[in-house]
Design a protein around this motif. Structure first.
Motif, mmCIF file in Angstrom:
data_model
loop_
_atom_site.group_PDB
_atom_site.id
_atom_site.type_symbol
_atom_site.label_atom_id
_atom_site.label_comp_id
_atom_site.label_asym_id
_atom_site.label_seq_id
_atom_site.Cartn_x
_atom_site.Cartn_y
_atom_site.Cartn_z
ATOM 1 N N GLY A 120 44.035 -23.649 34.666
ATOM 2 C CA GLY A 120 45.400 -23.224 34.926
ATOM 3 C C GLY A 120 46.361 -23.522 33.790
ATOM 4 N N PHE A 121 47.629 -23.247 34.039
ATOM 5 C CA PHE A 121 48.709 -23.428 33.074
ATOM 6 C C PHE A 121 49.066 -24.910 32.935
ATOM 7 C CE2 PHE A 121 49.013 -19.053 32.706
ATOM 8 C CZ PHE A 121 50.142 -18.629 32.009
ATOM 9 N N PRO A 122 49.883 -25.257 31.931
ATOM 10 C CA PRO A 122 50.346 -26.650 31.800
ATOM 11 C C PRO A 122 51.162 -27.083 33.019
ATOM 12 C CG PRO A 122 50.780 -25.406 29.783
ATOM 13 C CD PRO A 122 50.365 -24.412 30.815
ATOM 14 N N ASN A 123 51.040 -28.349 33.365
ATOM 15 C CA ASN A 123 51.838 -28.965 34.434
ATOM 16 C C ASN A 123 51.684 -28.283 35.795
ATOM 17 O OD1 ASN A 123 54.059 -29.442 31.801
ATOM 18 N ND2 ASN A 123 53.185 -31.166 32.927
ATOM 19 N N THR A 124 50.495 -27.759 36.055
ATOM 20 C CA THR A 124 50.230 -27.200 37.390
ATOM 21 C C THR A 124 49.599 -28.240 38.314
ATOM 22 O OG1 THR A 124 48.145 -26.305 36.533
ATOM 23 C CG2 THR A 124 50.036 -24.801 36.666
#
Length: 325
Positions: A86-90
């Motif tokens: 996933g994306f950063p900070n998910t």
């Protein structure tokens, strides 16, 4: 004789031309070999594909022998390897820390995770291997990440349900998996890819006020073939459901064994693929056992407890099997 190549083959060939890394080229060639029409007109093409595939595999082995360790390679452990993507900070690292004993570095700033990190998650009487991976963005995908994803037994796409761009996160991840042929509707034998029914979306931070609305939007506009599970590493919401769903994604069964006249061993089940039979179990126990076994009794899925069955009898989750030699 004409080859009569299909659009699916030409698409796989195009993916090979776009491939950059050795692992991506190997995956593309494996797909080309799997989908090419099998008849006399393609025999030379099939032979050429096999030669190219063999050369690339040898190239990969030579690199490993020279001491080049792939930092994105994760050896499988437990009942199945589940990769977080996933994306950063998910919340990938937070989830890993919550459900395993791993202690990843967790911070509010992005790209805290730079290499895969693992932990073992308990589910009833077995353990799953959870793998946290470096994040992706629309502009950047870490080199080597595709190999980690292809090696997985199941994929969990994590999106931040509290973010206004959660749908964009989901679609970017989904499009990447499809474009790189990491996820496919059907996986041909010999192809390193993951079927869509082994993938799931975790809508993290589901305790946030606006998360329910965002999850509804993703359900309406997101990929129809992926189930979305709301979870929270903070409150524990959905984590038990997540464990159960992972077990379903892995398509495995637990089989327990017993010695004649003794109680079954219910602590260390054998992990088999769903659809496995008694012969598969025997081969897992010892390579010589299939030739030695004389009588097999099953408790659980059999019509009556302790029923004698044939070696092709299909086993079910939590069956107890007694093999007599």
């Amino acid at each position: 004789m004409p080859a009569n190549l299909t659009p699916i083959y030409y698409k796989a060939e195009e993916n090979f031309k776009k491939a950059v890394t050795v692992s991506e080229k190997i995956a593309a060639l494996e797909e080309m070999l799997a989908v090419i029409p099998k008849h006399k007109g393609t025999e030379k093409m099939q032979a050429d594909l096999k030669k190219r595939l063999s050369r690339l595999r040898e190239e990969g082995q030579k690199k490993s022998k020279k001491g080049r360790i792939d930092p994105f390679w994760v050896e499988k452990q437990g009942a199945g390897q589940v990769v977080l993507f996933g994306f950063p900070n998910t919340g990938k690292s937070s989830l890993l820390a919550t459900v395993t004993r791993a202690r990843p570095k967790i911070a509010e700033y992005p790209f805290t995770t730079t290499l895969p990190m693992t932990g073992m998650m308990a589910y009833q009487d077995i353990l799953f291997q959870m793998v946290d991976t470096p994040p992706i963005t629309e502009e950047l995908v870490p080199d080597g990440l595709s190999g980690t994803l292809r090696n997985a037994d199941a994929l969990l796409i994590l999106v931040d349900a509290g973010s206004d761009n959660c749908l964009e996160q989901l679609l970017t991840c989904y499009d990447y998996l499809k474009e790189k042929k990491i996820m496919a509707d059907e996986v041909s034998p010999g192809t390193r890819a993951i079927s869509a029914d082994r993938c799931m979306v975790l809508a993290t931070k589901a305790e946030v006020d606006n998360s329910a609305e965002h999850i509804q939007i993703m359900n309406e506009l997101g990929p129809p073939d992926l189930e979305i599970i709301p979870v929270s590493a903070t409150t524990g919401l959905g984590l038990e459901i997540m464990r159960e769903k992972i077990f379903e994604l892995l398509k495995i069964i637990r089989v327990y064994t017993k010695t004649p006249g003794k109680a079954p061993d219910m602590k260390t089940p054998f992990i088999l693929k769903k659809g496995s039979n008694v012969l598969d179990l025997a081969e897992n126990i010892h390579r010589d056992l299939p030739q030695l076994m004389k009588n097999v009794r099953v408790w659980g899925s059999a019509r009556y407890e302790g029923q004698s069955v044939n070696r092709d009898y299909q086993l079910s989750d939590r069956d107890i099997v007694e093999i007599n030699q």
